[in-house]
Design a protein around this motif. Sequence first.
Motif, short mmCIF file in Angstrom:
data_model
loop_
_atom_site.label_atom_id
_atom_site.label_comp_id
_atom_site.label_asym_id
_atom_site.label_seq_id
_atom_site.Cartn_x
_atom_site.Cartn_y
_atom_site.Cartn_z
N ALA A 23 -13.04 1.80 -5.62
CA ALA A 23 -13.54 2.57 -4.47
C ALA A 23 -12.38 3.05 -3.59
CB ALA A 23 -14.50 1.72 -3.65
N THR A 24 -11.42 2.16 -3.33
CA THR A 24 -10.27 2.54 -2.52
C THR A 24 -9.46 3.61 -3.22
OG1 THR A 24 -10.16 0.28 -1.68
CG2 THR A 24 -8.22 1.65 -1.35
N TYR A 25 -9.30 3.48 -4.51
CA TYR A 25 -8.53 4.44 -5.31
C TYR A 25 -9.13 5.84 -5.21
CZ TYR A 25 -6.34 6.32 -9.58
OH TYR A 25 -5.63 7.08 -10.50
N ILE A 26 -10.44 5.94 -5.37
CA ILE A 26 -11.11 7.24 -5.33
C ILE A 26 -11.05 7.85 -3.93
CG2 ILE A 26 -13.37 8.37 -5.52
CD1 ILE A 26 -13.97 6.51 -7.88
N VAL A 53 -1.01 9.27 1.95
CA VAL A 53 -2.00 8.32 1.41
C VAL A 53 -1.92 8.20 -0.11
CG1 VAL A 53 -3.63 8.58 3.32
CG2 VAL A 53 -3.81 10.11 1.34
N PHE A 54 -1.47 9.26 -0.79
CA PHE A 54 -1.49 9.26 -2.25
C PHE A 54 -0.67 8.13 -2.89
CE2 PHE A 54 0.44 10.60 -6.28
CZ PHE A 54 -0.71 10.66 -7.05
N PRO A 55 0.53 7.80 -2.39
CA PRO A 55 1.33 6.77 -3.08
C PRO A 55 0.62 5.43 -3.26
CG PRO A 55 2.69 7.94 -1.49
CD PRO A 55 1.27 8.39 -1.26
N VAL A 56 -0.32 5.12 -2.38
CA VAL A 56 -1.03 3.85 -2.49
C VAL A 56 -1.87 3.81 -3.77
CG1 VAL A 56 -2.59 2.23 -1.33
CG2 VAL A 56 -1.06 3.67 0.02
N SER A 57 -2.29 5.00 -4.25
CA SER A 57 -3.07 5.04 -5.49
C SER A 57 -2.25 4.55 -6.67
CB SER A 57 -3.60 6.46 -5.75
OG SER A 57 -2.54 7.36 -6.05
N PHE A 58 -0.94 4.82 -6.65
CA PHE A 58 -0.06 4.32 -7.71
C PHE A 58 0.02 2.80 -7.65
CE2 PHE A 58 1.22 8.17 -9.51
CZ PHE A 58 2.22 7.98 -10.44
N ILE A 59 0.10 2.26 -6.44
CA ILE A 59 0.15 0.80 -6.27
C ILE A 59 -1.12 0.17 -6.83
CG2 ILE A 59 0.28 -1.06 -4.58
CD1 ILE A 59 2.87 0.47 -4.81
N ILE A 60 -2.26 0.78 -6.56
CA ILE A 60 -3.53 0.25 -7.06
C ILE A 60 -3.54 0.26 -8.59
CG2 ILE A 60 -6.02 0.68 -7.23
CD1 ILE A 60 -5.93 1.61 -4.32
N GLY A 130 2.49 11.70 -15.14
CA GLY A 130 3.10 10.71 -14.26
C GLY A 130 2.38 9.38 -14.20
N GLU A 131 1.08 9.42 -13.91
CA GLU A 131 0.31 8.19 -13.73
C GLU A 131 0.20 7.41 -15.05
OE1 GLU A 131 -0.92 5.99 -11.08
OE2 GLU A 131 -2.26 7.61 -10.45
N PHE A 132 -0.11 8.12 -16.13
CA PHE A 132 -0.20 7.44 -17.42
C PHE A 132 1.15 6.90 -17.86
CE2 PHE A 132 -4.35 9.61 -18.40
CZ PHE A 132 -5.05 8.45 -18.67
N LEU A 133 2.21 7.66 -17.59
CA LEU A 133 3.55 7.19 -17.93
C LEU A 133 3.88 5.91 -17.17
CD1 LEU A 133 6.25 7.70 -19.39
CD2 LEU A 133 6.94 9.07 -17.41
N ASN A 134 3.50 5.87 -15.92
CA ASN A 134 3.76 4.71 -15.06
C ASN A 134 3.12 3.45 -15.62
OD1 ASN A 134 4.38 3.21 -12.52
ND2 ASN A 134 2.17 3.39 -12.21
N VAL A 135 1.82 3.50 -15.89
CA VAL A 135 1.12 2.29 -16.35
C VAL A 135 1.49 1.94 -17.79
CG1 VAL A 135 -0.79 2.49 -14.71
CG2 VAL A 135 -0.96 3.63 -16.93
N PHE A 200 7.52 -0.74 0.32
CA PHE A 200 6.79 -1.39 1.42
C PHE A 200 5.58 -2.16 0.90
CE2 PHE A 200 3.54 -1.45 4.75
CZ PHE A 200 4.24 -2.01 5.80
N PHE A 201 4.89 -1.58 -0.10
CA PHE A 201 3.63 -2.17 -0.56
C PHE A 201 3.80 -3.09 -1.78
CE2 PHE A 201 1.76 1.38 1.85
CZ PHE A 201 0.74 0.71 2.52
N VAL A 202 4.98 -3.15 -2.36
CA VAL A 202 5.10 -3.90 -3.61
C VAL A 202 4.89 -5.40 -3.41
CG1 VAL A 202 7.62 -4.25 -3.50
CG2 VAL A 202 6.46 -4.13 -5.72
N LEU A 203 5.32 -5.96 -2.29
CA LEU A 203 5.09 -7.38 -2.05
C LEU A 203 3.61 -7.69 -1.80
CD1 LEU A 203 8.24 -8.49 -0.01
CD2 LEU A 203 7.70 -8.86 -2.44
#
Length: 235
Positions: A23-26, A53-60, A130-135, A200-203
């Motif tokens: 839900a947060t991702y969407i 706000v978009f970078p947090v989607s990568f963290i998720i 990008g996203e698929f490459l990341n995961v 910032f969000f990695v920890l």
Amino acid sequence: MWEENELKTSWELPNAKLLALLATYIVLLCLTVCFANNITSMMGMTLPGGIYVFPVSFIICDIVSEVYGFPIARLFIWFGMISELIFAFLSQALIAIPHPDTFIHAQAYHTVFSPTVRYVFSGMVGFFSGEFLNVYILSKWKIRVKGRYFVIRSVMTTAIGQAVLSIVVDYLAFAGKMPTSELISMMYAGWKVKMIYSLFFVLPAWYIVSYIKKTDKIDVYDVNTNFNPFRFKLS
């Protein structure tokens, strides 16, 4: 009757943590589309509004891939793209509805939402590159290091994935709207902002990963996973 009840209670209920992440991702992706046309200036950098706000989607996606495996992260990406498509086309339909002369803000809605279809399609190309490459890299690297060093893996794979995504998405979304030098500067500035978010969000992400692994007793390794991005089975 007892056997029927026993069968029903044995079914696995939806994972509340996973649903909350989805839900947060969407929501983040839809916000990104809404504010993509809001060009901002921050500390001398020209940036699209969605960058905040978009970078947090990568963290998720990193969290989901690390805990539940690549196939679940793949579904997240597809759900995100489908949600963006629905959002974009419905927004076009809604702003096309006739309005009374007394409503003086119709043009403002057109200014905000008219470019969303272009942004969504450029974002879809960016997700695939990008996203698929990341995961994918995160999952493969996890196997090699036996699940260790999530913080390092997350930051490094985000750096690679976000670099590719920034180039692809910004070019497709903004080429022709600004001088090339400014576009390149915006790509680089956007990547820097995304990396600041990642650091910032990695920890907190590492804490969430550890918490879910411990409480749900799950830690998937993609040893025999099919990494085809067009495969929808959970394997």
